[in-house]
Design an enzyme around this catalytic site. Structure first.
Site, short mmCIF file in Angstrom:
data_model
loop_
_atom_site.label_atom_id
_atom_site.label_comp_id
_atom_site.label_asym_id
_atom_site.label_seq_id
_atom_site.Cartn_x
_atom_site.Cartn_y
_atom_site.Cartn_z
CG ASN A 15 -1.45 -11.75 6.63
OD1 ASN A 15 -0.51 -12.56 7.07
ND2 ASN A 15 -2.12 -11.98 5.36
NE ARG A 67 -1.33 6.22 -7.19
CZ ARG A 67 -2.45 5.49 -7.01
NH1 ARG A 67 -2.91 4.92 -5.65
NH2 ARG A 67 -2.91 4.72 -7.95
CG HIS A 111 2.75 -10.96 -3.17
ND1 HIS A 111 1.50 -10.36 -3.45
CD2 HIS A 111 3.04 -11.88 -4.30
CE1 HIS A 111 1.20 -10.63 -4.89
NE2 HIS A 111 2.05 -11.61 -5.24
C1 GAR Z 1 -2.98 -11.73 1.95
O1 GAR Z 1 -3.09 -13.04 1.38
C2 GAR Z 1 -1.92 -11.11 1.45
O2 GAR Z 1 -0.73 -11.90 1.20
C3 GAR Z 1 -2.41 -10.41 0.19
O3 GAR Z 1 -3.71 -10.08 0.80
C4 GAR Z 1 -4.16 -10.89 1.55
C5 GAR Z 1 -4.74 -10.16 2.65
O4 GAR Z 1 -5.42 -10.96 3.46
N1 GAR Z 1 -1.47 -9.31 -0.29
C6 GAR Z 1 -1.35 -8.98 -1.61
O5 GAR Z 1 -1.55 -9.83 -2.59
C7 GAR Z 1 -0.34 -7.90 -1.90
N2 GAR Z 1 -0.09 -7.68 -3.16
P1 GAR Z 1 -5.85 -10.55 4.86
O6 GAR Z 1 -6.54 -9.12 4.91
O7 GAR Z 1 -6.58 -11.51 5.72
O8 GAR Z 1 -4.43 -10.43 5.83
#
Ligand code: GAR
Length: 217
Positions: A15, A67, A111
């Site tokens: 992303n 955190r 998400h």
């Molecule tokens: C993506 O599919 C994003 O939507 C998901 O993690 C992946 C990261 O992929 N995020 C979540 O599940 C948030 N709860 P990427 O590193 O290739 O972008």
């Protein structure tokens, strides 16, 4: 003036790569000024460097459950780069309510489900087990609750009978790469506004606005 954006990652960063690619267009209303990872081994760091984007690693592990201490270092990095908007791209670290509040309206997450369905882990598997016929991806403003918050944009895919979590994830990911840049464009150009818990946009881009799956034919 282009809005200054940080992308926060923990993994492969596909992303992130889609956002960097979109933001390289001269008419895009935002620029990616830094990519920050909480893991030194995140694959996305190399991709960011290849795209000429400055990278920062702030390992979260040594902070354990503290955190706030992690976020103090993160905030300093954001300040240093003059960041105005944050895009989370597979950033697998929870924030304190204070940090989220500080960035409310200026921090997006993506998400791989049509929220509010299937937040949390394995959303594609959750969708298959629920037997939904349409799933997709959601870009939303971040609030303290995980995978929740005002929805800025969604994209849908049909779920096939023989889908596995992997094949569904692959199709949804393609949608993610389309909607995340579009959502950032909306936010950065000031065309999305928050009315309480709801995000609204001046006009609907799709005049028909329907998506039906499966087809009866
Ligand atoms: C993506 O599919 C994003 O939507 C998901 O993690 C992946 C990261 O992929 N995020 C979540 O599940 C948030 N709860 P990427 O590193 O290739 O972008």
């Amino acid at each position: 003036m282009k809005r200054r954006v940080a992308i926060l990652i923990s993994g492969r960063g596909s992303n992130m790569a889609a956002l960097i690619e979109a933001a390289s267009a001269s008419d895009f209303p935002a620029e990616i000024v830094v990519v920050i990872s909480n893991r030194a081994d995140a694959g996305g760091l190399e991709r960011a460097k290849a795209g000429g984007i400055p990278t920062v690693v702030i390992e979260s592990k040594p902070f354990g459950k503290d955190r706030a201490a992690f976020e103090a270092v993160l905030q300093a990095a954001l300040d240093q780069h003059g960041v105005e908007l944050i895009c989370l791209g597979g950033f697998m670290r929870l924030f304190t309510a204070e940090f989220v509040q500080r960035w409310f309206g200026r921090m997006l997450n993506i998400h791989p489900s049509l929220l509010p369905s299937f937040p949390g882990l394995d959303p594609q598997g959750q969708a298959l087990r629920a037997g939904v016929k349409i799933s997709g991806a959601t870009v939303h403003f971040v609030i303290p609750e995980t995978d929740a918050g005002p929805i800025l944009m969604q994209g849908a895919v049909a779920v096939a009978d023989d889908d596995t979590a992997e094949t569904l994830a692959e199709r949804i990911l393609k949608v993610e790469h389309r909607i995340y840049p579009d959502a950032l464009r909306l936010l950065a150009s000031g065309r999305a506004r928050l009315e309480g818990d709801i995000c609204k946009k001046s006009a609907n881009a799709n005049p028909d606005g329907t998506l039906i799956s499966p087809t009866a034919g």
